[in-house]
Motif scaffolding. Structure first.
Motif, PDB file in Angstrom:
ATOM      1  N   VAL A  62       0.842  -1.195   0.000  1.00 42.52           N
ATOM      2  CA  VAL A  62       0.000   0.000   0.000  1.00 42.52           C
ATOM      3  C   VAL A  62       0.878   1.247   0.000  1.00 42.52           C
ATOM      4  O   VAL A  62       1.989   1.230   0.528  1.00 42.52           O
ATOM      5  N   THR A  63       0.378   2.323  -0.599  1.00 39.24           N
ATOM      6  CA  THR A  63       1.087   3.596  -0.522  1.00 39.24           C
ATOM      7  C   THR A  63       0.874   4.217   0.849  1.00 39.24           C
ATOM      8  O   THR A  63      -0.232   4.216   1.385  1.00 39.24           O
ATOM      9  N   VAL A  91       3.601  -4.370   3.007  1.00 38.22           N
ATOM     10  CA  VAL A  91       4.732  -3.483   2.722  1.00 38.22           C
ATOM     11  C   VAL A  91       4.210  -2.088   2.395  1.00 38.22           C
ATOM     12  O   VAL A  91       3.256  -1.942   1.616  1.00 38.22           O
ATOM     13  N   GLY A  92       4.818  -1.066   2.955  1.00 37.26           N
ATOM     14  CA  GLY A  92       4.481   0.317   2.635  1.00 37.26           C
ATOM     15  C   GLY A  92       5.447   0.897   1.617  1.00 37.26           C
ATOM     16  O   GLY A  92       6.657   0.740   1.745  1.00 37.26           O
ATOM     17  N   ALA A 189       3.213  -2.524  -6.302  1.00 38.72           N
ATOM     18  CA  ALA A 189       3.417  -3.972  -6.216  1.00 38.72           C
ATOM     19  C   ALA A 189       4.841  -4.362  -6.591  1.00 38.72           C
ATOM     20  O   ALA A 189       5.485  -5.165  -5.903  1.00 38.72           O
ATOM     21  N   HIS A 190       5.352  -3.789  -7.669  1.00 39.45           N
ATOM     22  CA  HIS A 190       6.702  -4.162  -8.108  1.00 39.45           C
ATOM     23  C   HIS A 190       7.768  -3.694  -7.123  1.00 39.45           C
ATOM     24  O   HIS A 190       8.757  -4.416  -6.883  1.00 39.45           O
ATOM     25  N   LEU A 191       7.597  -2.520  -6.538  1.00 41.58           N
ATOM     26  CA  LEU A 191       8.559  -2.066  -5.527  1.00 41.58           C
ATOM     27  C   LEU A 191       8.457  -2.923  -4.268  1.00 41.58           C
ATOM     28  O   LEU A 191       9.468  -3.219  -3.623  1.00 41.58           O
ATOM     29  N   ALA A 192       7.248  -3.335  -3.915  1.00 39.16           N
ATOM     30  CA  ALA A 192       7.068  -4.185  -2.735  1.00 39.16           C
ATOM     31  C   ALA A 192       7.726  -5.542  -2.927  1.00 39.16           C
ATOM     32  O   ALA A 192       8.211  -6.151  -1.967  1.00 39.16           O
ATOM     33  N   ALA A 199       8.782  -5.759   9.756  1.00 39.96           N
ATOM     34  CA  ALA A 199       8.458  -6.327  11.064  1.00 39.96           C
ATOM     35  C   ALA A 199       7.148  -5.765  11.613  1.00 39.96           C
ATOM     36  O   ALA A 199       6.433  -6.430  12.350  1.00 39.96           O
ATOM     37  N   GLU A 200       6.840  -4.519  11.226  1.00 36.28           N
ATOM     38  CA  GLU A 200       5.642  -3.845  11.712  1.00 36.28           C
ATOM     39  C   GLU A 200       4.821  -3.349  10.529  1.00 36.28           C
ATOM     40  O   GLU A 200       5.356  -3.103   9.449  1.00 36.28           O
ATOM     41  N   PRO A 201       3.502  -3.173  10.717  1.00 35.41           N
ATOM     42  CA  PRO A 201       2.676  -2.639   9.629  1.00 35.41           C
ATOM     43  C   PRO A 201       3.055  -1.197   9.324  1.00 35.41           C
ATOM     44  O   PRO A 201       3.488  -0.459  10.217  1.00 35.41           O
TER      45      PRO A 201
END
Length: 218
Positions: A62-63, A91-92, A189-192, A199-201
Motif C-alpha cells: 500500500v502507498t 509493505v508500505g 506492487a513491483h517495488l514491494a 516487522a511492523e505494519p
C-alpha cells in the motif's frame, strides 16, 4: 510471489495483482474523492479478475504517502485489515517512489524525480536512481525543486507528478517530462516485491500537518 497492492493516497484509486513479472490484474481510475467507497469493490473485482482468492496472496502492499490526509488513511486502514485477516506481510511504499519508478521505466533514463504540488508554494519531492533512493520524500519550496534535483541527481532526469510540467519548464533540456502524474498500484506492487518483509505494519507518511483541525475542547 503473488502481491496485491493498492493506492488511494492522491488523485487516483488503483489496485494491482502481480506474480513475478506477470500482471494478473490491474485497475486504475483517476479520482479526487470517493476512495473509501470505491476501494473495496475495486479490490474484490481485481482479485477476481486475477483468477484467485484472497488466501492465494503472498504479500500485500500500500502507498503510505505523502498524500491527502483522508486518502492515505483509506488505503492503509483497508490493507492493515487485510493483513490481520489473511495473516500476510504488508509493505508500505511511498507515493513518490511509485511515481519515480514509473518515470524511470517510461523514460529509460537513470534517474527520476517525483514532484507533487502540495500547494502553499510547496511540493513533495522524491528522487530515485535505478539502484538507490537519492532523496527520500521531502517537503520543499516549489521554486527550489530544480535546485534540489540538480543537487541529488546527475545528468538528465525524468519528471513525474502534478508539478512535473512546471519543473520541466525551469530545468530546460535536463528534464525528461513523462506522462506520470499519479502513483499506480502496479508500481507499488513491483517495488514491494523488491522490499524486505517488514516487522511492523506501515504507518501514514505525513510531511505536513493536515489542514483540518479538531475543535478545541470547551
Amino acid at each position: 510471489m503473488r502481491i496485491l497492492a493498492v493506492d488511494t493516497a492522491l488523485g487516483a484509486c488503483s489496485v494491482a495483482v502481480i506474480e513475478g513479472e506477470r500482471t494478473l490484474a490491474h485497475r486504475f481510475v483517476l479520482m479526487e474523492r470517493g476512495h473509501a467507497e470505491a476501494l473495496a469493490p475495486m479490490v474484490q473485482e481485481t482479485v477476481r479478475a486475477a483468477g484467485m482468492e484472497f488466501a492465494d496472496v503472498d504479500r500485500l502492499a500500500v502507498t503510505t504517502g505523502p498524500g491527502t490526509f483522508t486518502g492515505q488513511r483509506v488505503g492503509i486502514a483497508f490493507m492493515r485489515g487485510l493483513r490481520v485477516a489473511l495473516n500476510k506481510p504488508l509493505v508500505g511504499i511511498t507515493t513518490l517512489d511509485a511515481m519515480a519508478a514509473a518515470a524511470l521505466e517510461e523514460s529509460g533514463g537513470n534517474s527520476a524525480a517525483a514532484i507533487h504540488d502540495a500547494r502553499r508554494g510547496e511540493a513533495y519531492l522524491g528522487i530515485l536512481s535505478r539502484d538507490a533512493i537519492l532523496l527520500p520524500p521531502t517537503l520543499v519550496v516549489l521554486d527550489d525543486v530544480p535546485a534540489q534535483i540538480s543537487r541529488f541527481a546527475m545528468g538528465d532526469v525524468a519528471l513525474a507528478g502534478t508539478a512535473a510540467e512546471t519543473t520541466a519548464q525551469t530545468m530546460g533540456s535536463r528534464a525528461q517530462l513523462t506522462s506520470i502524474r499519479q502513483p499506480d498500484a502496479f508500481w507499488v506492487a513491483h517495488l514491494a516485491a523488491r522490499s524486505a518483509e517488514p516487522a511492523e505494519p506501515p504507518q501514514p507518511l505525513y510531511l505536513r500537518a493536515p489542514d483540518a483541525k479538531l475543535p478545541a475542547a470547551s
